[in-house]
Scaffold this motif. Structure first.
Motif, PDB file in Angstrom:
ATOM      1  N   MET A   1       0.660  -1.285  -0.012  1.00 21.53           N
ATOM      2  CA  MET A   1       0.080   0.062  -0.021  1.00 21.53           C
ATOM      3  C   MET A   1       1.044   1.360   0.010  1.00 21.53           C
ATOM      4  O   MET A   1       0.331   2.282  -0.698  1.00 21.53           O
ATOM      5  CB  MET A   1      -0.975  -0.086   1.269  1.00 21.53           C
ATOM      6  CG  MET A   1      -2.164  -1.075   0.989  1.00 21.53           C
ATOM      7  SD  MET A   1      -3.249  -0.889   2.420  1.00 21.53           S
ATOM      8  CE  MET A   1      -2.322  -1.468   3.728  1.00 21.53           C
ATOM      9  N   SER A   2       1.925   1.348   0.675  1.00 21.27           N
ATOM     10  CA  SER A   2       2.858   2.503   0.816  1.00 21.27           C
ATOM     11  C   SER A   2       3.478   2.839  -0.639  1.00 21.27           C
ATOM     12  O   SER A   2       3.347   3.845  -0.986  1.00 21.27           O
ATOM     13  CB  SER A   2       3.944   2.029   1.769  1.00 21.27           C
ATOM     14  OG  SER A   2       3.533   1.985   3.085  1.00 21.27           O
ATOM     15  N   ILE A   3       4.035   1.523  -1.340  1.00 17.92           N
ATOM     16  CA  ILE A   3       4.870   1.950  -2.416  1.00 17.92           C
ATOM     17  C   ILE A   3       4.013   1.914  -3.485  1.00 17.92           C
ATOM     18  O   ILE A   3       4.127   2.751  -4.439  1.00 17.92           O
ATOM     19  CB  ILE A   3       6.081   0.819  -2.525  1.00 17.92           C
ATOM     20  CG1 ILE A   3       7.069   0.898  -1.594  1.00 17.92           C
ATOM     21  CG2 ILE A   3       6.360   0.914  -3.925  1.00 17.92           C
ATOM     22  CD1 ILE A   3       7.873  -0.096  -1.460  1.00 17.92           C
ATOM     23  N   PHE A   4       3.240   0.735  -3.824  1.00 18.49           N
ATOM     24  CA  PHE A   4       2.555   0.511  -5.147  1.00 18.49           C
ATOM     25  C   PHE A   4       1.081   1.663  -5.143  1.00 18.49           C
ATOM     26  O   PHE A   4       0.759   2.317  -5.983  1.00 18.49           O
ATOM     27  CB  PHE A   4       2.260  -0.769  -5.456  1.00 18.49           C
ATOM     28  CG  PHE A   4       3.351  -1.539  -5.773  1.00 18.49           C
ATOM     29  CD1 PHE A   4       3.973  -1.583  -6.921  1.00 18.49           C
ATOM     30  CD2 PHE A   4       3.976  -2.313  -4.855  1.00 18.49           C
ATOM     31  CE1 PHE A   4       5.317  -2.102  -7.279  1.00 18.49           C
ATOM     32  CE2 PHE A   4       5.193  -3.069  -4.839  1.00 18.49           C
ATOM     33  CZ  PHE A   4       5.558  -3.030  -6.293  1.00 18.49           C
ATOM     34  N   VAL A   5       0.521   1.260  -4.129  1.00 17.02           N
ATOM     35  CA  VAL A   5      -0.937   1.932  -4.174  1.00 17.02           C
ATOM     36  C   VAL A   5      -0.706   3.595  -3.889  1.00 17.02           C
ATOM     37  O   VAL A   5      -1.455   4.290  -4.402  1.00 17.02           O
ATOM     38  CB  VAL A   5      -1.864   1.360  -2.829  1.00 17.02           C
ATOM     39  CG1 VAL A   5      -3.173   2.123  -2.839  1.00 17.02           C
ATOM     40  CG2 VAL A   5      -2.225  -0.097  -3.062  1.00 17.02           C
TER      41      VAL A   5
END
Length: 311
Positions: free
Chosen positions: A227-231
């Motif tokens: 969630m931090s990197i991709f979303v």
């Protein structure tokens, strides 16, 4: 014939919004080890670690915020980062992914309505019809097809949480339009995430312990990192690049990919059941949102073509 560059932009928009759908699945994994506020804090803390250096490198000539600007960024943080994400992860804990994603799909319609009241943007007849259709879809989803529950006011607590999530995200989007008049999307979002993460600290202090962190499952940590990197970072950059290339009106249509992605992933990975009322409600929501946005886009295109023909 569609140009290759346009196809690539459309593909990147579809991919980025489908990643947003995966956040609902990741949330389900994360809540097995952490409480909602803790998940939100960890998600945006890691995202901030990436976004702030990115902003400093790519936005060296950004304007210095005034006191009013800082206040606006603080409002963005508390609405779109703090409150929305606490509600989002509460829904991840207590509601099905299918219900949550379909409910939140009404966001573009509510954003249009709030823009009409607060930003004095025009609200056409087609927008109004689209909102009514989408709202009916949400009612069907909330009641699971038993519309009499609306009259009897038999709501579940999580329905109110989801409603607050939709309202706060719509407020965030409307406030964001004000911020974007002076700052670009990278700067506005980075500052908003900074404030939102700080506002999450008091909630986290009541939830987190060393034991919780050390005993968390690998799948929960991977979900938060995803969630931090991709979303939050990758899909954000891809989506706003799409807005830059084809405009906000066209790009917003791809938001409809999000609930579709979430529903497909939920049925495959979480064995959730996609009921007939959910299908009917989804068709109303997606149909209403699409009617509001696509017709507006086509109208703009027709006007542009007419002007070009007269030149």
């Amino acid at each position: 014939m569609m140009r290759k560059e346009t196809i690539i932009v459309y593909a990147s928009l579809a991919f980025s919004t489908s990643i947003w759908g995966s956040a609902f699945i990741a949330g389900k994994y994360a809540v097995t080890s952490f409480e909602p506020a803790t998940i939100a804090f960890l998600r945006f803390f890691f995202a901030a670690v990436i976004l702030y250096p990115l902003m400093w490198v790519t936005q060296r000539n950004r304007s210095k915020p005034t006191i009013k600007d800082w206040a606006l960024f603080a409002l963005l943080g508390i609405t779109g980062i703090t409150i929305y994400n606490i509600c989002f992860f509460m829904a991840s804990k207590y509601a099905t992914v299918i219900k949550s994603s379909l409910f939140i799909a009404i966001n573009p319609v509510l954003i249009t309505l709030l823009s009409y009241f607060f930003l004095k943007e025009k609200l056409s007849k087609k927008h109004f019809i689209g909102m009514i259709v989408a709202l009916l879809g949400v009612i069907i989803i909330i009641t699971n097809g038993q519309l009499i529950r609306i009259i009897q006011l038999q709501f579940q607590f999580i329905d109110l949480v989801l409603l607050l999530a939709v309202i706060t995200w719509a407020l965030y989007s409307v406030l964001g339009k004000l911020a974007l008049k002076k700052y670009n999307a990278v700067v506005s979002t980075t500052y908003a995430i900074g404030f939102g993460t700080l506002f999450l600290v008091p909630f986290v202090l009541n939830e987190i312990t060393v034991e919780v962190l050390t005993n968390a499952s690998i799948s929960s940590w991977l979900a938060i990192i995803h969630m931090s990197i991709f979303v939050t970072v990758v899909s954000f950059i891809m989506y706003y690049n799409g807005i830059k290339e084809i405009g906000a009106a066209k790009a917003s249509i791809f938001i409809n990919v999000m609930p579709v992605s979430a529903v497909i992933l939920a049925t495959i990975l979480l064995d959730e059941v996609f009921t007939l009322p959910y299908l009917i409600g989804a068709l109303f929501v997606i149909g209403g949102v699409s009617y509001s946005t696509i017709t507006r886009t086509k109208k703009k295109q027709n006007i542009a073509q007419m002007k070009k023909a007269l030149e």
